[in-house]
Design a protein around this motif. Structure first.
Motif, PDB file in Angstrom:
ATOM      1  N   GLN A 137       0.841  -1.193   0.000  1.00 50.54           N
ATOM      2  CA  GLN A 137       0.000   0.000   0.000  1.00 50.54           C
ATOM      3  C   GLN A 137       0.881   1.251   0.000  1.00 50.54           C
ATOM      4  O   GLN A 137       1.908   1.297   0.679  1.00 50.54           O
ATOM      5  CB  GLN A 137      -0.901   0.027   1.228  1.00 50.54           C
ATOM      6  N   PRO A 138       0.489   2.275  -0.720  1.00 46.45           N
ATOM      7  CA  PRO A 138       1.286   3.494  -0.738  1.00 46.45           C
ATOM      8  C   PRO A 138       1.144   4.283   0.559  1.00 46.45           C
ATOM      9  O   PRO A 138       0.166   4.130   1.300  1.00 46.45           O
ATOM     10  CB  PRO A 138       0.696   4.272  -1.912  1.00 46.45           C
ATOM     11  N   LEU A 139       2.118   5.116   0.841  1.00 49.21           N
ATOM     12  CA  LEU A 139       1.980   6.065   1.943  1.00 49.21           C
ATOM     13  C   LEU A 139       0.852   7.029   1.615  1.00 49.21           C
ATOM     14  O   LEU A 139       0.619   7.368   0.440  1.00 49.21           O
ATOM     15  CB  LEU A 139       3.286   6.814   2.153  1.00 49.21           C
ATOM     16  N   SER A 140       0.139   7.471   2.627  1.00 50.78           N
ATOM     17  CA  SER A 140      -1.021   8.322   2.365  1.00 50.78           C
ATOM     18  C   SER A 140      -1.308   9.222   3.557  1.00 50.78           C
ATOM     19  O   SER A 140      -0.829   8.993   4.671  1.00 50.78           O
ATOM     20  CB  SER A 140      -2.254   7.469   2.058  1.00 50.78           C
ATOM     21  N   ILE A 141      -2.104  10.254   3.299  1.00 48.97           N
ATOM     22  CA  ILE A 141      -2.602  11.133   4.347  1.00 48.97           C
ATOM     23  C   ILE A 141      -4.107  11.258   4.176  1.00 48.97           C
ATOM     24  O   ILE A 141      -4.654  10.992   3.100  1.00 48.97           O
ATOM     25  CB  ILE A 141      -1.949  12.536   4.290  1.00 48.97           C
ATOM     26  N   SER A 142      -4.777  11.674   5.219  1.00 48.44           N
ATOM     27  CA  SER A 142      -6.218  11.945   5.159  1.00 48.44           C
ATOM     28  C   SER A 142      -6.459  13.387   5.554  1.00 48.44           C
ATOM     29  O   SER A 142      -5.905  13.863   6.560  1.00 48.44           O
ATOM     30  CB  SER A 142      -6.995  11.011   6.097  1.00 48.44           C
ATOM     31  N   ASP A 143      -7.276  14.097   4.779  1.00 46.75           N
ATOM     32  CA  ASP A 143      -7.581  15.473   5.135  1.00 46.75           C
ATOM     33  C   ASP A 143      -8.753  15.500   6.129  1.00 46.75           C
ATOM     34  O   ASP A 143      -9.284  14.456   6.525  1.00 46.75           O
ATOM     35  CB  ASP A 143      -7.856  16.320   3.892  1.00 46.75           C
ATOM     36  N   ARG A 144      -9.165  16.699   6.501  1.00 45.60           N
ATOM     37  CA  ARG A 144     -10.198  16.825   7.527  1.00 45.60           C
ATOM     38  C   ARG A 144     -11.576  16.392   7.038  1.00 45.60           C
ATOM     39  O   ARG A 144     -12.486  16.175   7.827  1.00 45.60           O
ATOM     40  CB  ARG A 144     -10.247  18.281   8.020  1.00 45.60           C
ATOM     41  N   GLN A 145     -11.734  16.258   5.725  1.00 44.58           N
ATOM     42  CA  GLN A 145     -12.996  15.777   5.169  1.00 44.58           C
ATOM     43  C   GLN A 145     -12.994  14.264   4.993  1.00 44.58           C
ATOM     44  O   GLN A 145     -13.949  13.687   4.501  1.00 44.58           O
ATOM     45  CB  GLN A 145     -13.269  16.447   3.807  1.00 44.58           C
ATOM     46  N   GLY A 146     -11.883  13.630   5.364  1.00 45.69           N
ATOM     47  CA  GLY A 146     -11.800  12.187   5.254  1.00 45.69           C
ATOM     48  C   GLY A 146     -11.301  11.697   3.912  1.00 45.69           C
ATOM     49  O   GLY A 146     -11.237  10.478   3.676  1.00 45.69           O
ATOM     50  N   LYS A 147     -10.934  12.612   3.033  1.00 43.72           N
ATOM     51  CA  LYS A 147     -10.420  12.217   1.725  1.00 43.72           C
ATOM     52  C   LYS A 147      -8.996  11.704   1.874  1.00 43.72           C
ATOM     53  O   LYS A 147      -8.180  12.284   2.581  1.00 43.72           O
ATOM     54  CB  LYS A 147     -10.436  13.409   0.764  1.00 43.72           C
TER      55      LYS A 147
END
Length: 464
Positions: free
Chosen positions: A137-147
């Protein structure tokens, strides 16, 4: 050419919604992440291509092709570029044998022909490569909207990582598979805030994103966790002709998952990606069935017809120039606005009392395009101006031996000519109907592009 500047045609959220339709209509998908791209066409077929990374001198590419449908089989091809100091050296090189490796373990031989730099992989090799590329799985972040935003490996270059930073500007929201320059994504970028950095669904550290969404800072102690994740990339290599060629793992997971989502496979046993897919894409209601390509009945045009050129400065030329310039909005076609232009105008006969008018429109560093309009047989009235600005360039008007008339546009992605965009239209007696469109999103040194990856296809029926 920076990959983040590439435009993606379709939002994955739209294609996921399409899985609920009783009669699905595949609108086409073209997206890129890292060294991989995914292109799916209107029949539901997806083609996923991976390449070497930009720092490699030994070019290699793999193409996975899978039609829509529950039991559709996947095929795979692999391609190389042979670079020699002289043509004689190339002629003497031996590319008939090759061997594929995964993390140093042999996956068997690859049968290239003596003068053929493309080979087909066995079903077992295909399965093994997909399993390897779909694992991490790639590294990722989540924004405040859950995206969820996917971060390709290229964002973590060694120089910045040594400073405790990385290029967050390369991150893209998987839910829309779009580049950061799309307005909708740009407005929702998580700027000037601390967010979690995730690997395999678990947070490994917090990061601070700057106000421009350009760089992110990794706190002390977090860098080791990031480096550990990057080190888990699978290493796929092809040894042939005394060289080792490595396929990049960067972007593979996202590319394969994009195809799964387009075909309605997320959560299904037929999906390529089974590890953590639902973190990035919603589970699909059902696997979509393949769709037949549209049929275009070509009208008969005089076979292999030649156009008539009108030289600049002649009375006939001035009449035509006024005719085509009048309905055209100023500024949209530079060459058409200059009364002193010296580009000729060419007229081709079509069918049904129609004529095609062609002349130059814009000239760029290594591309150009044309102006095309359909007029009456007496050249007194314009019926239609063709608005596709990609027409012309290295394409144009052509009539084959069957009398099928095709209007095309071929444009280089860069001056080297290793990536192209192509569009084709066929004359059906009333209009030019789109029959094909494709383009390369990766410029990796393959002359003319490594693969054909159309996002739209049609069946053209020969004139009756």
């Amino acid at each position: 050419r920076d990959p983040i500047m590439q435009k993606t045609i379709l939002f994955l959220s739209c294609l996921l919604a399409a899985t609920a339709q009783a009669t699905p209509n595949f609108p086409g998908l073209r997206t890129q992440m890292g060294d991989w791209d995914t292109v799916c066409d209107n029949t539901g077929t997806c083609r996923v291509a991976g390449y070497h990374n930009d720092g490699s001198d030994n070019a290699v590419s793999v193409l996975f092709t899978r039609p829509a449908g529950k039991n559709a089989a996947t095929t795979a091809q692999i391609q190389i570029i042979e670079e020699c100091e002289t043509p004689a050296a190339c002629a003497q090189s031996d590319n008939t044998g090759g061997e594929l490796f995964l993390n140093g373990q042999s996956l068997g031989t690859v049968a290239f022909g003596k003068d053929d730099y493309t080979a087909t992989l066995s079903p077992k090799q295909t399965e093994q490569l997909i399993a390897a590329f779909a694992e991490r799985q790639p590294l990722s972040i989540s924004d405040r909207q859950g995206k969820v935003w996917i971060i390709p490996d290229k964002a973590f270059d060694q120089e910045r990582l040594a400073e405790g930073k990385f290029w967050v500007m390369y991150a893209r929201p998987f839910a829309t598979a779009e580049g950061r320059y799309y307005e909708t994504a740009y407005k929702s970028e998580p700027r000037n805030q601390t967010v979690g950095l995730f690997a395999s669904g678990s947070k490994i550290t917090d990061i601070l994103i700057d106000e421009d969404f350009t760089l992110a800072t990794i706190p002390e102690g977090g860098r080791a966790a990031v480096e550990a994740v990057l080190a888990t990339a699978n290493r796929v290599t092809l040894r042939i002709g005394g060289k080792e060629r490595e396929l990049s793992d960067d972007g593979a997971y996202a590319a394969l998952l994009a195809a799964d989502a387009y075909q309605g496979r997320v959560g299904d046993g037929s999906a390529w990606v089974k590890n953590g897919a639902t973190r990035f894409a919603a589970q699909s209601p059902a696997v979509l069935s393949p769709q037949a390509p549209p049929k275009i009945q070509a009208a008969r045009v005089p076979a292999e017809t030649k156009g008539r050129d009108y030289a600049a400065g002649t009375p006939a030329y001035r009449k035509l120039w006024k005719l085509i310039r009048k309905p055209y909005q100023a500024g949209e076609c530079t060459m058409l606005q200059d009364s002193k232009r010296n580009r000729s105008i060419t007229v081709y006969p079509l069918s049904g009392g129609k004529m095609l008018i062609e002349t130059g429109c814009e000239l760029f560093a290594y591309n150009s395009n044309g102006f095309f309009a359909i007029a009456d047989s007496k050249l007194n009235r314009i019926h239609t101006i063709l608005e596709d600005s990609s027409l012309g360039g290295y394409g144009g008007f052509d009539v084959d031996k069957t009398g099928t008339a095709t209007l095309s546009g071929n444009q280089k992605g860069r001056g080297l000519g290793d990536c192209w965009s192509t569009v084709e239209y066929v004359w059906d007696s009333k209009a030019f109907i789109r029959s094909k469109s494709e383009s390369d999103t990766q410029c990796k040194g393959f002359a003319g592009g490594a693969w054909e990856q159309p996002d739209f296809v049609a069946d053209v029926l020969a004139p009756k």
